[in-house]
Scaffold this motif. Sequence first.
Motif, PDB file in Angstrom:
ATOM      1  N   SER A 489       8.323  -3.941   4.118  1.00 36.35           N
ATOM      2  CA  SER A 489       7.159  -3.240   3.571  1.00 36.35           C
ATOM      3  C   SER A 489       6.458  -4.052   2.486  1.00 36.35           C
ATOM      4  O   SER A 489       7.071  -4.456   1.501  1.00 36.35           O
ATOM      5  N   ASP A 490       5.147  -4.247   2.645  1.00 39.53           N
ATOM      6  CA  ASP A 490       4.346  -4.884   1.596  1.00 39.53           C
ATOM      7  C   ASP A 490       4.249  -3.989   0.364  1.00 39.53           C
ATOM      8  O   ASP A 490       4.211  -4.476  -0.776  1.00 39.53           O
ATOM      9  N   LEU A 491       4.190  -2.686   0.582  1.00 37.37           N
ATOM     10  CA  LEU A 491       4.145  -1.745  -0.540  1.00 37.37           C
ATOM     11  C   LEU A 491       5.410  -1.863  -1.378  1.00 37.37           C
ATOM     12  O   LEU A 491       5.342  -1.947  -2.618  1.00 37.37           O
ATOM     13  N   SER A 515       4.177  -7.324   6.504  1.00 40.06           N
ATOM     14  CA  SER A 515       4.090  -6.038   7.216  1.00 40.06           C
ATOM     15  C   SER A 515       3.265  -6.124   8.498  1.00 40.06           C
ATOM     16  O   SER A 515       3.485  -5.355   9.437  1.00 40.06           O
ATOM     17  N   MET A 527       7.082  -1.157  10.404  1.00 41.82           N
ATOM     18  CA  MET A 527       5.894  -0.685   9.696  1.00 41.82           C
ATOM     19  C   MET A 527       4.969   0.091  10.627  1.00 41.82           C
ATOM     20  O   MET A 527       4.329   1.066  10.210  1.00 41.82           O
ATOM     21  N   LYS A 530       6.615   3.434  10.876  1.00 45.12           N
ATOM     22  CA  LYS A 530       6.485   4.193   9.630  1.00 45.12           C
ATOM     23  C   LYS A 530       5.129   4.895   9.549  1.00 45.12           C
ATOM     24  O   LYS A 530       5.038   6.040   9.078  1.00 45.12           O
ATOM     25  N   ASN A 531       4.073   4.235  10.010  1.00 44.89           N
ATOM     26  CA  ASN A 531       2.712   4.769   9.872  1.00 44.89           C
ATOM     27  C   ASN A 531       2.130   5.245  11.207  1.00 44.89           C
ATOM     28  O   ASN A 531       0.908   5.351  11.358  1.00 44.89           O
ATOM     29  N   CYS A 550       0.679  -0.942  11.292  1.00 40.86           N
ATOM     30  CA  CYS A 550       1.416  -1.821  10.379  1.00 40.86           C
ATOM     31  C   CYS A 550       0.510  -2.373   9.275  1.00 40.86           C
ATOM     32  O   CYS A 550       0.993  -2.690   8.183  1.00 40.86           O
ATOM     33  N   GLU A 553       0.221  -0.391   5.976  1.00 40.84           N
ATOM     34  CA  GLU A 553       1.180  -0.707   4.921  1.00 40.84           C
ATOM     35  C   GLU A 553       0.616  -1.740   3.947  1.00 40.84           C
ATOM     36  O   GLU A 553       0.831  -1.643   2.733  1.00 40.84           O
ATOM     37  N   LYS A 556      -1.748   0.124   1.713  1.00 44.53           N
ATOM     38  CA  LYS A 556      -1.029   0.867   0.669  1.00 44.53           C
ATOM     39  C   LYS A 556      -0.571  -0.065  -0.453  1.00 44.53           C
ATOM     40  O   LYS A 556      -0.584   0.314  -1.633  1.00 44.53           O
TER      41      LYS A 556
END
Length: 743
Positions: A489-491, A515, A527, A530-531, A550, A553, A556
């Motif tokens: 995750s980049d976040l 991500s 990712m 996740k989204n 992806c 992310e 975010k």
Amino acid sequence: MLMIWASLAGTFLYMEIVYHFGCFGWSGCNPLYALFLILIWSAAMSAAVSAAGGRWKKILYYGFLWLAAVWTGAQVVYLKIFKQPLLWEAAFRGGGDALTNYWRETLEGVLAALPVLVFLLVPPIVIGVVLHKKKWEFPSAKLLPMLRMLVVGAVGIAGCVAVLLVGKFTEQDYYEEYHEFYDSLTIAENMGLWAMLERDTQLGIQHLAEGTWKGIKDFAENKEQAATEELLPGEGAEGSGDGAAEETAEETTEETTKETTKETTEGTAEESTDETTDETSAESSGKENGAGDSEGQEEPKEPAPHQFSIDYARLQSLADNGKQRWLAEYIEGLAPTKTNEYTGLFAGYNLIYLTAEGFSTYGIREDLTPTLYRLTHSGFIFENYYVPLWQTSTSDGEYINCTGLIPDGQFSMRKSGENDMAYVLPGFFEKDGVKSYAYHNNSLSYYDRHVTHNNLGYDFKGCKLGNLSEEEWGDKIFPMEHPNAWPASDLEMMQGTVPEYIGQDRFHVYYMTVSGHMNYNFKGNAMSYKNREAVAELPLSENARAYLACHIELDKALEYLIEQLEAAGKLENTVICLTADHYPYGMSNEQYEELAGKELSQGKDLYRNSLILWNAGMEEEPVVVEKVCGSMDVLPTLLNLFGFGYDSRMYAGRDIFSDEEGMVIFNDRSFVTDGVVYNRKKKETIWLTDEAGAYLVPEASQEAYFDEKKQEVKDRYQFSAYILQEDYYSDVRQAVEDTDAEK
């Protein structure tokens, strides 16, 4: 022996044909050089099989057949995944990286290439079955058959030489691609897989020999220097006394000069540009954040050149081979860019610079990625920005973003790991007393970033160790909740790193995100999964929806970053710059066009992208830039905007805001300028027109213009390659310091 030769030659030719149609379809090919190579290799292998003893004959024979099948299959799979041929350096240096990090991509690549792989297995299987049933006995080496193989090999060698000589004297593109500017992808498609393999092997041996010779020379020089240093301090030793004292004093003075000038390298350029920078910055900004009018400001001084003060005779004296002499002459003869209305606009600001994995303009949507939309629609807006794809995709993308140099073959960033990288961003920020940080949400050791990025001047950290030891590298890991997710995750990377630098007065930070990494699906991409709900209702294929998911992310992560900067009171004096490493080549062209919502076949549209160059003070008054520009231009552009005293001739790219015409160069030496788009692979030239339909380059001037630009592309390629190969920044630094010391 003739049967052995015929079966080997036929197998190699068959695999060449299967490879070409499996990878390039019905595209044109001139396989003459590859045919002559097949003659050479099959003759040499036949002789080796015949000369072997006992059961080694059969082992060697089957070994050659299966090696050819496996290697060709590996080439097909690698090309399906990375859009580039597999070279020896990638196989040996990047093999571990691929196995541990890209096993999912490799599996999908194998599945995608499965029909081609099945065809490649036909010859060794069929030949094995036939020979087993017929109980064929391998012949022993005899003089006459061996002489026949010698003749066949000689014909192959003569043919190869003839093909290259014809190409050289008739100035054919294939000769340039093969010999002068090796382009593995173009060679594989136009001359054949075996031609690419042969040239790659040549270069590998050459580089190995050069590295060995350089090591021997360095060892000899260090030994000689050590012996000299042992004699100098001793009183009464031969060569000591007043003369030795003078030499020692000179060395001390030289070392002191180096230390004192380290902080003032490029000093002359700073002296010549600082005043202009201040006044030009004031006029262009009108207020601290770069927006507003310039009424009441003083008239700016004449533009000053972005160049160091260099004694070129001294620079030439440091050259010890033809490449270095060429560099010295090229730099001296190149006109530097000059200061402009944007010089120093962000002087004294912080910089957060991101290379975004697989980032694309077509992944930006106001409803799904509002922060990316905001940043690409304010600040500087670049209408004609391109991100080429290079041989080592992400690593080469990083290299050009961080250095402003065109990559030289594969793994240019790794090759720079021991070079003097004096003229990249951390060195300039260091002179202002600003520390530079770098982060990547992947293994610390991947692509040897723990070596290369620290060598660039960053304090580099990853989210996991990779193959490094906890004892030595444990303090270079930043905290993340899910460091082993793929992609990570980049976040979470932002959440684990921003606190380290946000409290400092000034900072420069570099991020390599992950991500947005392929593959784009909801099963193997963490990712995207996740989204997934955010894109569930979109009328797109899974591939396109997973790509958008992806990149949510990344959005975010940028949202969080901006929130933290604003909360710390740092947003107004921080610049955010983001560019891609490459377009999302994990998509097929058809899938990418679906994402884009249009055809991308015109010119080099596949590589069009967005460059984010943003400061909050410009949000209300964005600046639209129509000039053609690309990723190699980002570094010199930032150096100009931040008011650093630099030499524009140290880079293949140019400051986008300079008065020099825009140019983007691609891996195969295609190029785009403000006047023309040239696709070298397709031999397609598109002359650009204005709104009235008139050519931007008059028809009468087009031939001369085109020839000039082709030569400029060659020169910038050559320059970049030699800078890397010769560690040439060390010579430039020495010449600058010597010039300053003489003043």
